[in-house]
Design a protein around this motif. Structure first.
Motif, PDB file in Angstrom:
ATOM      1  N   VAL A  65      44.184  40.273  30.139  1.00  0.00           N
ATOM      2  CA  VAL A  65      45.558  40.347  30.670  1.00  0.00           C
ATOM      3  C   VAL A  65      45.893  39.114  31.486  1.00  0.00           C
ATOM      4  O   VAL A  65      47.009  38.590  31.422  1.00  0.00           O
ATOM      5  CB  VAL A  65      45.744  41.638  31.494  1.00  0.00           C
ATOM      6  CG1 VAL A  65      47.044  41.608  32.277  1.00  0.00           C
ATOM      7  CG2 VAL A  65      45.696  42.861  30.574  1.00  0.00           C
ATOM      8  N   GLU A  66      44.921  38.589  32.226  1.00  0.00           N
ATOM      9  CA  GLU A  66      45.165  37.333  32.961  1.00  0.00           C
ATOM     10  C   GLU A  66      45.535  36.222  31.982  1.00  0.00           C
ATOM     11  O   GLU A  66      46.484  35.462  32.201  1.00  0.00           O
ATOM     12  CB  GLU A  66      43.921  36.943  33.766  1.00  0.00           C
ATOM     13  CG  GLU A  66      43.738  37.750  35.051  1.00  0.00           C
ATOM     14  CD  GLU A  66      42.321  37.581  35.621  1.00  0.00           C
ATOM     15  OE1 GLU A  66      41.931  38.404  36.482  1.00  0.00           O
ATOM     16  OE2 GLU A  66      41.603  36.647  35.175  1.00  0.00           O
ATOM     17  N   ASP A  67      44.821  36.183  30.850  1.00  0.00           N
ATOM     18  CA  ASP A  67      45.118  35.162  29.836  1.00  0.00           C
ATOM     19  C   ASP A  67      46.488  35.421  29.209  1.00  0.00           C
ATOM     20  O   ASP A  67      47.284  34.504  29.006  1.00  0.00           O
ATOM     21  CB  ASP A  67      44.021  35.192  28.756  1.00  0.00           C
ATOM     22  CG  ASP A  67      44.159  34.060  27.749  1.00  0.00           C
ATOM     23  OD1 ASP A  67      44.267  32.892  28.200  1.00  0.00           O
ATOM     24  OD2 ASP A  67      44.216  34.339  26.544  1.00  0.00           O
ATOM     25  N   ASP A  68      46.776  36.708  28.933  1.00  0.00           N
ATOM     26  CA  ASP A  68      48.077  37.070  28.343  1.00  0.00           C
ATOM     27  C   ASP A  68      49.223  36.682  29.272  1.00  0.00           C
ATOM     28  O   ASP A  68      50.261  36.171  28.829  1.00  0.00           O
ATOM     29  CB  ASP A  68      48.120  38.571  28.054  1.00  0.00           C
ATOM     30  CG  ASP A  68      47.242  38.982  26.888  1.00  0.00           C
ATOM     31  OD1 ASP A  68      46.738  38.072  26.179  1.00  0.00           O
ATOM     32  OD2 ASP A  68      47.051  40.194  26.700  1.00  0.00           O
ATOM     33  N   LEU A  69      49.056  36.934  30.565  1.00  0.00           N
ATOM     34  CA  LEU A  69      50.111  36.591  31.530  1.00  0.00           C
ATOM     35  C   LEU A  69      50.338  35.082  31.561  1.00  0.00           C
ATOM     36  O   LEU A  69      51.474  34.600  31.583  1.00  0.00           O
ATOM     37  CB  LEU A  69      49.737  37.109  32.926  1.00  0.00           C
ATOM     38  CG  LEU A  69      49.814  38.642  33.102  1.00  0.00           C
ATOM     39  CD1 LEU A  69      49.095  39.067  34.391  1.00  0.00           C
ATOM     40  CD2 LEU A  69      51.268  39.120  33.084  1.00  0.00           C
ATOM     41  N   ASP A  98      54.164  39.176  25.463  1.00  0.00           N
ATOM     42  CA  ASP A  98      55.047  40.327  25.722  1.00  0.00           C
ATOM     43  C   ASP A  98      54.234  41.566  26.098  1.00  0.00           C
ATOM     44  O   ASP A  98      53.219  41.860  25.462  1.00  0.00           O
ATOM     45  CB  ASP A  98      55.870  40.659  24.453  1.00  0.00           C
ATOM     46  CG  ASP A  98      57.025  39.698  24.280  1.00  0.00           C
ATOM     47  OD1 ASP A  98      57.588  39.649  23.180  1.00  0.00           O
ATOM     48  OD2 ASP A  98      57.329  38.970  25.263  1.00  0.00           O
ATOM     49  N   GLY A  99      54.730  42.293  27.124  1.00  0.00           N
ATOM     50  CA  GLY A  99      54.124  43.566  27.498  1.00  0.00           C
ATOM     51  C   GLY A  99      52.996  43.454  28.496  1.00  0.00           C
ATOM     52  O   GLY A  99      52.549  44.468  29.037  1.00  0.00           O
ATOM     53  N   ALA A 100      52.537  42.234  28.741  1.00  0.00           N
ATOM     54  CA  ALA A 100      51.445  42.069  29.722  1.00  0.00           C
ATOM     55  C   ALA A 100      52.014  42.218  31.128  1.00  0.00           C
ATOM     56  O   ALA A 100      53.021  41.612  31.484  1.00  0.00           O
ATOM     57  CB  ALA A 100      50.800  40.700  29.564  1.00  0.00           C
ATOM     58  N   ILE A 101      51.351  43.060  31.925  1.00  0.00           N
ATOM     59  CA  ILE A 101      51.745  43.202  33.338  1.00  0.00           C
ATOM     60  C   ILE A 101      50.498  43.050  34.199  1.00  0.00           C
ATOM     61  O   ILE A 101      49.391  43.411  33.773  1.00  0.00           O
ATOM     62  CB  ILE A 101      52.422  44.568  33.632  1.00  0.00           C
ATOM     63  CG1 ILE A 101      51.456  45.731  33.427  1.00  0.00           C
ATOM     64  CG2 ILE A 101      53.678  44.750  32.776  1.00  0.00           C
ATOM     65  CD1 ILE A 101      51.958  47.045  34.006  1.00  0.00           C
ATOM     66  N   PRO A 102      50.647  42.537  35.419  1.00  0.00           N
ATOM     67  CA  PRO A 102      49.474  42.329  36.282  1.00  0.00           C
ATOM     68  C   PRO A 102      48.730  43.637  36.568  1.00  0.00           C
ATOM     69  O   PRO A 102      49.350  44.704  36.710  1.00  0.00           O
ATOM     70  CB  PRO A 102      50.070  41.763  37.570  1.00  0.00           C
ATOM     71  CG  PRO A 102      51.402  41.200  37.166  1.00  0.00           C
ATOM     72  CD  PRO A 102      51.887  42.079  36.063  1.00  0.00           C
ATOM     73  N   ILE A 103      47.414  43.555  36.602  1.00  0.00           N
ATOM     74  CA  ILE A 103      46.584  44.712  36.964  1.00  0.00           C
ATOM     75  C   ILE A 103      46.180  44.537  38.424  1.00  0.00           C
ATOM     76  O   ILE A 103      45.528  43.544  38.770  1.00  0.00           O
ATOM     77  CB  ILE A 103      45.340  44.798  36.065  1.00  0.00           C
ATOM     78  CG1 ILE A 103      45.740  44.924  34.599  1.00  0.00           C
ATOM     79  CG2 ILE A 103      44.443  45.966  36.504  1.00  0.00           C
ATOM     80  CD1 ILE A 103      44.587  44.836  33.620  1.00  0.00           C
ATOM     81  N   PRO A 104      46.560  45.488  39.301  1.00  0.00           N
ATOM     82  CA  PRO A 104      46.233  45.314  40.722  1.00  0.00           C
ATOM     83  C   PRO A 104      44.725  45.311  40.960  1.00  0.00           C
ATOM     84  O   PRO A 104      43.956  45.821  40.141  1.00  0.00           O
ATOM     85  CB  PRO A 104      46.891  46.518  41.394  1.00  0.00           C
ATOM     86  CG  PRO A 104      47.130  47.518  40.332  1.00  0.00           C
ATOM     87  CD  PRO A 104      47.284  46.760  39.057  1.00  0.00           C
ATOM     88  N   THR A 105      44.321  44.756  42.063  1.00  0.00           N
ATOM     89  CA  THR A 105      42.881  44.771  42.383  1.00  0.00           C
ATOM     90  C   THR A 105      42.468  46.205  42.708  1.00  0.00           C
ATOM     91  O   THR A 105      43.305  47.084  42.974  1.00  0.00           O
ATOM     92  CB  THR A 105      42.618  43.865  43.607  1.00  0.00           C
ATOM     93  OG1 THR A 105      43.447  44.346  44.687  1.00  0.00           O
ATOM     94  CG2 THR A 105      42.953  42.417  43.283  1.00  0.00           C
ATOM     95  N   ALA A 159      49.571  50.752  30.731  1.00  0.00           N
ATOM     96  CA  ALA A 159      50.758  50.014  30.268  1.00  0.00           C
ATOM     97  C   ALA A 159      50.354  48.819  29.403  1.00  0.00           C
ATOM     98  O   ALA A 159      50.941  48.581  28.339  1.00  0.00           O
ATOM     99  CB  ALA A 159      51.574  49.548  31.470  1.00  0.00           C
ATOM    100  N   ASN A 160      49.324  48.100  29.817  1.00  0.00           N
ATOM    101  CA  ASN A 160      48.852  46.953  29.022  1.00  0.00           C
ATOM    102  C   ASN A 160      48.253  47.399  27.691  1.00  0.00           C
ATOM    103  O   ASN A 160      48.555  46.807  26.650  1.00  0.00           O
ATOM    104  CB  ASN A 160      47.819  46.161  29.827  1.00  0.00           C
ATOM    105  CG  ASN A 160      48.456  45.229  30.840  1.00  0.00           C
ATOM    106  OD1 ASN A 160      49.030  44.207  30.472  1.00  0.00           O
ATOM    107  ND2 ASN A 160      48.380  45.586  32.107  1.00  0.00           N
ATOM    108  N   VAL A 161      47.444  48.437  27.729  1.00  0.00           N
ATOM    109  CA  VAL A 161      46.804  48.909  26.495  1.00  0.00           C
ATOM    110  C   VAL A 161      47.840  49.427  25.512  1.00  0.00           C
ATOM    111  O   VAL A 161      47.783  49.155  24.313  1.00  0.00           O
ATOM    112  CB  VAL A 161      45.742  49.985  26.818  1.00  0.00           C
ATOM    113  CG1 VAL A 161      45.282  50.709  25.552  1.00  0.00           C
ATOM    114  CG2 VAL A 161      44.553  49.351  27.518  1.00  0.00           C
TER     115      VAL A 161
END
Ligand SMILES: CSCCC(=O)C(=O)COP(=O)(O)O
Ligand SMILES: [Mg+2]
Length: 254
Positions: free
Chosen positions: A65-69, A74-81, A95-97
């Protein structure tokens, strides 16, 4: 290969099979497996959140997801720590999956998690693998002829063992010698087939017959010197004009 088919080409020493659109209907993957993964990803992550396996799955997804962002996918959102709390992290993962499944992305982070989710489905008898009617007979014939058969699918090796371990024709793993997935490389890249050819230890890449439904995969495998056939099954995507590959509608034609 089969005298009744008057096949005159020499026997391949190895056959490598794709799954979706080749051994198995696209509809089973698209209408059963992917919806099962989508509908159960939240429940799976919540139930297994603290296991080493799921921590590894989440780490892979975080990296993806970091790479996608960074790429603006499209559709990639940050994943909180993790300190944001389990529920917050899982909501972002789901949401990402869901976006990755909707886009039918063939990425290891998704495929590894899907395999773990599907394992529960097979164990609970909610899932049973599907293969075309011509597949078991062909696998048995090739096995009797001493031809080694392998699977190369975007689905994880676990997912492959699961689908062939519990099919509408029983456990077919006795006919399979090994499994390759995206950890060996993307299926549309020639180096992936060079890697597989090296792993199988054949004298020459053309000792391997690769069967797939996707033109770009066939082209990549041909670039590595493999013998290639394209599978035409109901619902498969149309092929380019003048693609130049031998096509089959049943494994009985091989
Ligand atoms: C192992 S069954 C699930 C297959 C899968 O996830 C997939 O994306 C199918 O891709 P393939 O390379 O087998 O066409
Ligand atoms: Mg396929």
């Amino acid at each position: 290969m089969n005298n009744s088919n008057n096949r005159i080409e020499p026997l391949p020493r190895c056959i490598v099979l794709d799954i979706e659109g080749t051994t198995t209907p696209i509809t089973f993957v698209a209408d059963v497996l992917f919806p099962y993964a989508r509908d159960n990803v939240g429940r799976h992550l919540s139930a297994t959140y603290d296991t080493a396996e799921t921590k590894d799955d989440i780490n892979l997804l975080r990296t993806q997801v970091e790479d996608d962002l960074a790429q603006g996918v499209d559709g990639a959102i940050p994943i909180p720590t993790d300190d944001a709390g389990k529920e917050e992290v899982i909501a972002a993962l789901v949401a990402n999956v869901e976006a990755m499944i909707k886009a039918d992305r063939k990425i290891t982070a998704l495929k590894q998690l899907q395999g773990h989710i599907w394992r529960t489905g097979y164990e609970n008898n909610e899932l049973e693998g599907v293969v075309y009617d011509d597949v078991p007979e062909a696998l048995e014939k090739w096995h009797a002829l001493g031809i080694k058969v392998y699977i190369y699918s975007s689905g994880s090796r676990l997912a492959q063992r699961l689908i062939f371990g519990k099919t509408n024709y029983g456990d077919l793993r006795k006919y399979l010698s090994g499994f390759f997935d995206t950890t060996v490389g993307n299926k549309k890249e020639t180096r992936s087939y060079i890697e597989i050819s090296e792993s199988l230890g054949v004298d020459k890449p053309s000792d391997i017959l690769f069967v797939t439904d996707v033109f770009q995969e066939a082209f990549a495998a041909k670039g590595a010197g493999l013998d290639v056939m394209i599978s035409i099954r109901p619902g498969n995507a149309p092929l380019p004009e003048n693609h130049g590959f031998k096509t089959i509608t049943s494994f009985a034609e091989i």
